[in-house]
Design a protein around this motif. Structure first.
Motif, short mmCIF file in Angstrom:
data_model
loop_
_atom_site.label_atom_id
_atom_site.label_comp_id
_atom_site.label_asym_id
_atom_site.label_seq_id
_atom_site.Cartn_x
_atom_site.Cartn_y
_atom_site.Cartn_z
N LEU A 80 0.84 -1.20 0.00
CA LEU A 80 0.00 0.00 0.00
C LEU A 80 0.88 1.25 0.00
N GLY A 120 2.22 1.63 -3.31
CA GLY A 120 1.11 1.97 -4.19
C GLY A 120 0.70 3.42 -4.06
N SER A 137 -0.96 -2.07 -7.21
CA SER A 137 -1.90 -1.22 -6.47
C SER A 137 -1.80 0.24 -6.92
N GLU A 162 -8.86 0.29 -0.20
CA GLU A 162 -7.86 -0.31 -1.07
C GLU A 162 -6.94 -1.24 -0.26
N LEU A 203 -6.42 -5.06 -1.06
CA LEU A 203 -5.05 -5.55 -1.22
C LEU A 203 -4.79 -6.74 -0.31
#
Ligand SMILES: Nc1ncnc2c1ncn2[C@@H]1O[C@H](COP(=O)(O)OP(=O)(O)O)[C@@H](O)[C@H]1O
Ligand SMILES: [Mg+2]
Lengths: 246, 260
Positions: free
Chosen positions: B59, B62, B140, B193, B197
């Motif tokens: 993340l 990302g 991501s 998200e 993920l």
């Protein structure tokens, strides 16, 4: 050299590849300390004209001189010139994620490299003048429309501008709040601030304007002192317009 | 001793199972071999740690990538008609690159990207977590970029105009005025998200990384019985997802109340 602080020379602004001619050859100048009020029907290009003066709209033709410098020139640093041209919008455009104080100190600190103490002292003095000292730590959403617009004005003043541009500053306000904003603008005018004001407030124009510009269809139709425009308009279109709004 | 049961028990069952109530014997034995024997529970813990670490790193990568990509795209869309010279060339180049990245990443399965990353690009690296985090992060980033782009475009144009009219340049206005508001607007979506993920990293076992799924898979294979191990993997995901969903809900309520 003249004492003109702003000179617009044959300004053209076409939108959508020339289909819309918002400005069609506008010549105008503003002297230091002058209050110029721009009136005209909706869609006549008043906002476009004002926004061309600080290049928020880039003119498709013509030039804008600010303090004698052609700011439409590609080599001009427009960000530096804009620091000296405050602008007040119809919808205030305060920064909602910052306190009032931060709204006012951000630009002086980042752009003029003022210390926080200096920037806050100036901001607080200005808040005092518009009677909003107690709102320094509030957020914009906690303010009324009239308060927001007064803050927007002093936020611009924090940069010590040479000119203030107003685009219908009272049009989004409830009627009972119009007065408080006009009051601030009148004080500013009396202190000698150079102002270009687009407004439908004919009372303000009569009382405060040194010169009134009447626009229609992207052109200046007539300009003169408030007496000339309001008492003895020469152009039929000016008369028509005034008959409708007065 | 119940011979029927003991025949299907290849492992030595401990006394606490043999001495328990009869109806619990088979269940207890399954539990024993899935979690207790050979300290197998430790593998789920390791898997849990890897899944969380992998998701978090992915993340972070990302978001970093997403911010850069979305800024390139937004700046290009907003400014390219008025730009010229080398600035326009560079921004145009990076914008084209960003578009290729978005198309390729969103047009291919994450698990294929992961395998290419591990077996081809970083074939010499044995750091599975880092390689997988990079791969999932790059994946991501394509989605985060579009989330952030949406956030930036949701901010009233008057904000940019107010910033510019004070004398801020485009980049400074983005930094001080637009991006903070855009981030706040998309924070719940970004948190979601993270949850997406979390589940998407379940294919990490393809490169032999022991995450929650792979732990269940290996143990299931070792006991010749997948029921308990895979249920355990599923349960861990479910608890994590429910927990993070709860946090996102709290965050949303907090943000909404701070809008005033
Ligand atoms: N961004 C834009 N794109 C296309 N047309 C525009 C845009 N801004 C203004 N116009 C058009 O230009 C003309 C002048 O608009 P404007 O300057 O806003 O008028 P006023 O402020 O006097 O009401 C109108 O016809 C308007 O529709
Ligand atoms: Mg207008």
């Amino acid at each position: 050299m003249s004492a003109d602080i702003i000179q617009a020379m044959d300004l053209q602004k076409h939108f959508d590849g020339g289909d819309i001619k918002a400005l069609n050859g506008v010549n105008a100048s503003v002297k230091k300390g002058e209050v110029v009020v721009v009136i005209g029907p909706s869609g006549s290009g008043k906002s476009t004209f004002l926004r061309c003066l600080n290049l928020l709209e880039v003119p498709t033709g013509g030039k804008v001189l600010f303090e004698g410098v052609d700011i439409t020139d590609k080599k001009a640093d427009i960000n530096l010139h804009r620091q000296k041209m405050g602008m007040v919008f119809q919808h205030f455009n305060l920064f909602p994620h910052m306190t009032i104080l931060r709204n006012m100190t951000l630009a002086p600190m980042k752009l003029l490299k003022k210390s926080q103490a200096d920037a806050e002292a100036k901001a607080k003095a200005l808040l005092e003048r518009v009677g909003l000292s107690d709102r320094a730590n509030a957020y914009p959403s906690q303010l009324s429309g009239g308060q927001k617009q007064r803050i927007a004005i002093v936020r611009a003043l924090c940069m010590d501008p040479e000119v203030m541009l107003f685009d219908e500053p009272t049009s989004a306000l409830d009627p009972e709040m119009v007065g408080e904003v006009l009051e601030v603008m009148k004080e500013l005018a009396k202190e000698g601030m150079t102002m270009v004001v687009v407004t439908h407030e004919m009372g303000f124009a009569r009382e405060m304007a040194d010169r009134v510009i009447f626009m229609a269809e992207g052109k200046i139709v007539e300009e003169g002192t408030p007496e000339e425009i309001f008492m003895a308009p020469k152009q039929p279109r000016t008369r028509d317009f005034l008959a409708k709004v007065l | 001793m119940r011979p029927s049961a003991s025949q299907s028990w290849p492992l030595e069952a401990p006394d606490w199972i043999l001495n328990g109530p009869e109806w619990l014997n088979d269940l207890g034995y399954d539990f024993y071999k899935s979690f207790v024997f050979d300290n197998r529970y430790q593998m789920y813990i390791k898997g849990l740690g890897n899944t969380l670490l992998l998701t978090l790193l992915a993340l972070l990568i990302g978001v970093a990538l997403g911010v850069v990509i979305s800024l390139i795209r937004v700046s290009w869309d907003k400014n390219h008609t008025e730009m010229q010279g080398p600035g326009k060339f560079f921004l145009g180049f990076f914008n084209a690159l960003a578009k290729v990245y978005l198309t390729v990443i969103r047009g291919t399965p994450a698990v294929v990207q992961l395998m290419i990353m591990y077996f081809v690009i970083f074939a010499s690296s044995r750091n599975k977590v880092m390689v997988a985090a990079l791969s999932f992060g790059i994946n991501s980033g394509a989605y985060v970029a579009e989330i952030i782009r949406g956030g930036i475009m949701s901010i009233d144009t008057g904000q940019m105009e107010a910033g510019r009219s004070l004398g801020f340049g485009y980049v400074a206005t983005m930094r001080y005025i637009i991006l903070p508001q855009a981030f706040k607007a998309v924070l719940p979506t970004l948190a979601n998200e993270f949850i997406v993920l979390l589940k998407e990293t379940a294919v990490a076992g393809y490169v032999g990384l022991t995450d929650v799924t792979y732990a269940g898979n290996i143990i299931g294979g070792n006991c010749y019985d997948y029921l308990f191990p895979l249920l355990m993997s599923a349960l861990i995901y479910l608890i994590l997802v429910m927990f993070f969903t709860f946090l996102v809900g709290k965050l949303e309520r907090r943000l909404r109340s701070s809008e005033r």
